[in-house]
Design a protein around this motif. Structure first.
Motif, PDB file in Angstrom:
ATOM      1  N   VAL A  47       5.775   2.126   5.891  1.00  9.05           N
ATOM      2  CA  VAL A  47       5.788   1.852   4.454  1.00  9.05           C
ATOM      3  C   VAL A  47       5.556   3.096   3.610  1.00  9.05           C
ATOM      4  N   ASP A  48       4.995   4.165   4.190  1.00  4.10           N
ATOM      5  CA  ASP A  48       4.806   5.379   3.423  1.00  4.10           C
ATOM      6  C   ASP A  48       4.541   6.561   4.346  1.00  4.10           C
ATOM      7  N   THR A  49       4.893   7.745   3.867  1.00  6.66           N
ATOM      8  CA  THR A  49       4.553   8.986   4.542  1.00  6.66           C
ATOM      9  C   THR A  49       3.910   9.899   3.508  1.00  6.66           C
ATOM     10  N   TYR A  50       3.164  10.872   4.005  1.00  7.16           N
ATOM     11  CA  TYR A  50       2.501  11.820   3.127  1.00  7.16           C
ATOM     12  C   TYR A  50       2.524  13.176   3.810  1.00  7.16           C
ATOM     13  N   SER A  51       2.995  14.186   3.091  1.00 11.28           N
ATOM     14  CA  SER A  51       2.969  15.534   3.653  1.00 11.28           C
ATOM     15  C   SER A  51       2.688  16.518   2.540  1.00 11.28           C
ATOM     16  N   LEU A  52       2.107  17.611   2.931  1.00 10.30           N
ATOM     17  CA  LEU A  52       1.842  18.702   1.999  1.00 10.30           C
ATOM     18  C   LEU A  52       2.976  19.696   2.099  1.00 10.30           C
ATOM     19  N   GLU A  53       3.145  20.491   1.058  1.00 14.16           N
ATOM     20  CA  GLU A  53       4.179  21.517   1.103  1.00 14.16           C
ATOM     21  C   GLU A  53       3.933  22.473   2.269  1.00 14.16           C
ATOM     22  N   LYS A  54       2.669  22.808   2.486  1.00 10.55           N
ATOM     23  CA  LYS A  54       2.314  23.668   3.613  1.00 10.55           C
ATOM     24  C   LYS A  54       1.275  22.922   4.435  1.00 10.55           C
ATOM     25  N   SER A  55       1.700  22.367   5.552  1.00 10.04           N
ATOM     26  CA  SER A  55       0.782  21.582   6.369  1.00 10.04           C
ATOM     27  C   SER A  55       0.510  22.242   7.723  1.00 10.04           C
TER      28      SER A  55
ATOM     29  N   PRO B 214       0.834  -1.211   0.000  1.00  7.66           N
ATOM     30  CA  PRO B 214       0.000   0.000   0.000  1.00  7.66           C
ATOM     31  C   PRO B 214       0.864   1.255   0.000  1.00  7.66           C
ATOM     32  N   ALA B 215       0.359   2.305  -0.647  1.00  7.00           N
ATOM     33  CA  ALA B 215       1.029   3.606  -0.658  1.00  7.00           C
ATOM     34  C   ALA B 215      -0.052   4.676  -0.761  1.00  7.00           C
ATOM     35  N   PHE B 216       0.155   5.763  -0.048  1.00 11.07           N
ATOM     36  CA  PHE B 216      -0.818   6.846  -0.073  1.00 11.07           C
ATOM     37  C   PHE B 216      -0.962   7.438  -1.476  1.00 11.07           C
ATOM     38  N   THR B 217      -2.195   7.737  -1.850  1.00  7.03           N
ATOM     39  CA  THR B 217      -2.451   8.545  -3.034  1.00  7.03           C
ATOM     40  C   THR B 217      -2.836   9.957  -2.603  1.00  7.03           C
ATOM     41  N   SER B 218      -3.469  10.085  -1.437  1.00  5.09           N
ATOM     42  CA  SER B 218      -3.755  11.403  -0.859  1.00  5.09           C
ATOM     43  C   SER B 218      -4.170  11.230   0.593  1.00  5.09           C
ATOM     44  N   VAL B 219      -3.973  12.296   1.346  1.00  2.00           N
ATOM     45  CA  VAL B 219      -4.412  12.353   2.739  1.00  2.00           C
ATOM     46  C   VAL B 219      -4.890  13.776   2.974  1.00  2.00           C
ATOM     47  N   SER B 220      -6.036  13.901   3.644  1.00  2.00           N
ATOM     48  CA  SER B 220      -6.470  15.232   4.064  1.00  2.00           C
ATOM     49  C   SER B 220      -6.773  15.188   5.558  1.00  2.00           C
ATOM     50  N   PHE B 221      -6.558  16.323   6.185  1.00  2.00           N
ATOM     51  CA  PHE B 221      -6.814  16.455   7.613  1.00  2.00           C
ATOM     52  C   PHE B 221      -7.681  17.686   7.780  1.00  2.00           C
ATOM     53  N   GLU B 222      -8.959  17.449   8.027  1.00  2.00           N
ATOM     54  CA  GLU B 222      -9.961  18.501   8.093  1.00  2.00           C
ATOM     55  C   GLU B 222     -10.141  18.926   9.547  1.00  2.00           C
ATOM     56  N   THR B 223      -9.690  20.139   9.868  1.00  2.00           N
ATOM     57  CA  THR B 223      -9.672  20.585  11.262  1.00  2.00           C
ATOM     58  C   THR B 223     -10.783  21.576  11.585  1.00  2.00           C
TER      59      THR B 223
ATOM     60  N   ALA C  59      -9.701  12.801   9.519  1.00  2.40           N
ATOM     61  CA  ALA C  59      -8.568  12.383   8.694  1.00  2.40           C
ATOM     62  C   ALA C  59      -9.098  11.466   7.600  1.00  2.40           C
ATOM     63  N   VAL C  60      -8.756  11.781   6.350  1.00  2.00           N
ATOM     64  CA  VAL C  60      -9.194  10.975   5.209  1.00  2.00           C
ATOM     65  C   VAL C  60      -7.945  10.435   4.524  1.00  2.00           C
ATOM     66  N   PHE C  61      -7.791   9.123   4.565  1.00  2.00           N
ATOM     67  CA  PHE C  61      -6.643   8.446   3.969  1.00  2.00           C
ATOM     68  C   PHE C  61      -7.098   7.730   2.699  1.00  2.00           C
ATOM     69  N   ARG C  62      -6.363   7.920   1.605  1.00  2.00           N
ATOM     70  CA  ARG C  62      -6.610   7.177   0.371  1.00  2.00           C
ATOM     71  C   ARG C  62      -5.291   6.526  -0.034  1.00  2.00           C
ATOM     72  N   TRP C  63      -5.382   5.291  -0.504  1.00  2.00           N
ATOM     73  CA  TRP C  63      -4.163   4.584  -0.890  1.00  2.00           C
ATOM     74  C   TRP C  63      -4.430   3.658  -2.060  1.00  2.00           C
ATOM     75  N   ALA C  64      -3.348   3.286  -2.714  1.00  2.00           N
ATOM     76  CA  ALA C  64      -3.373   2.278  -3.760  1.00  2.00           C
ATOM     77  C   ALA C  64      -2.581   1.092  -3.238  1.00  2.00           C
TER      78      ALA C  64
ATOM     79  N   TRP D 264       1.629  15.543   9.227  1.00  2.00           N
ATOM     80  CA  TRP D 264       1.889  14.687   8.083  1.00  2.00           C
ATOM     81  C   TRP D 264       1.322  13.316   8.416  1.00  2.00           C
ATOM     82  N   ALA D 265       1.221  12.464   7.405  1.00  2.00           N
ATOM     83  CA  ALA D 265       0.609  11.154   7.588  1.00  2.00           C
ATOM     84  C   ALA D 265       1.673  10.059   7.514  1.00  2.00           C
ATOM     85  N   LEU D 266       1.381   8.963   8.197  1.00  2.00           N
ATOM     86  CA  LEU D 266       2.279   7.826   8.272  1.00  2.00           C
ATOM     87  C   LEU D 266       1.461   6.549   8.094  1.00  2.00           C
ATOM     88  N   LEU D 267       1.958   5.644   7.287  1.00  2.00           N
ATOM     89  CA  LEU D 267       1.322   4.339   7.074  1.00  2.00           C
ATOM     90  C   LEU D 267       2.302   3.258   7.513  1.00  2.00           C
TER      91      LEU D 267
END
Length: 131
Positions: free
Chosen positions: A117-125, A4-13, A20-25, A107-110
């Motif tokens: 196995v994967d991390t996900y971060s936005l340029e501005k988080s 598995p690897a993230f395709t997107s992650v959003s964190f709605e505050t 937290a919405v995690f999407r992966w392939a 940032w997100a961690l899987l």
């Protein structure tokens, strides 16, 4: 089987609870515990940080919790509101996140088993919680 690897992650505050919405392939290994996490770090005090996590065990048990590093503490909180192939949505009480604010980065961690196995971060988080 593809890892598995993230395709997107959003964190709605906005609002309560936060979401937290995690999407992966790829495929999750049903024989391993899989953990989806949002790592939050207080901007003014980087020693104040925590993981907001959802853990899925091989027997199908789902646990949502906050893991704080200093002082070390785990607190069950939150819930999974959606789980499908390739998508997981977890909600956490806003008060838990506010403990690390008012401004924090994330940032997100899987993890599968004991392996990251994967991390996900936005340029501005960076997030500032509205009162």
């Amino acid at each position: 089987m593809t890892d598995p690897a993230f395709t997107s992650v959003s964190f709605e505050t906005e609002g309560d609870p936060v979401r937290a919405v995690f999407r992966w392939a790829g495929e999750l290994n049903p024989q391993e515990t899989t953990t989806f996490s949002i790592w939050i770090k207080c901007t003014p005090d980087p020693d104040r940080n925590a993981l907001l996590s959802t853990e899925i065990t091989p027997d199908g048990t789902i646990r949502t919790y906050r893991h704080q590093f200093k002082p070390r503490d785990d607190r069950d909180c939150g819930r999974v509101v959606e789980q499908t192939d390739g998508r997981l949505v977890a909600e956490f009480p806003r008060a838990v996140v506010a403990e690390y604010g008012p401004t924090f980065s994330w940032w997100a961690l899987l993890q599968v088993g004991n392996d990251d196995v994967d991390t996900y971060s936005l340029e501005k988080s960076s997030v500032t919680l509205a009162e």
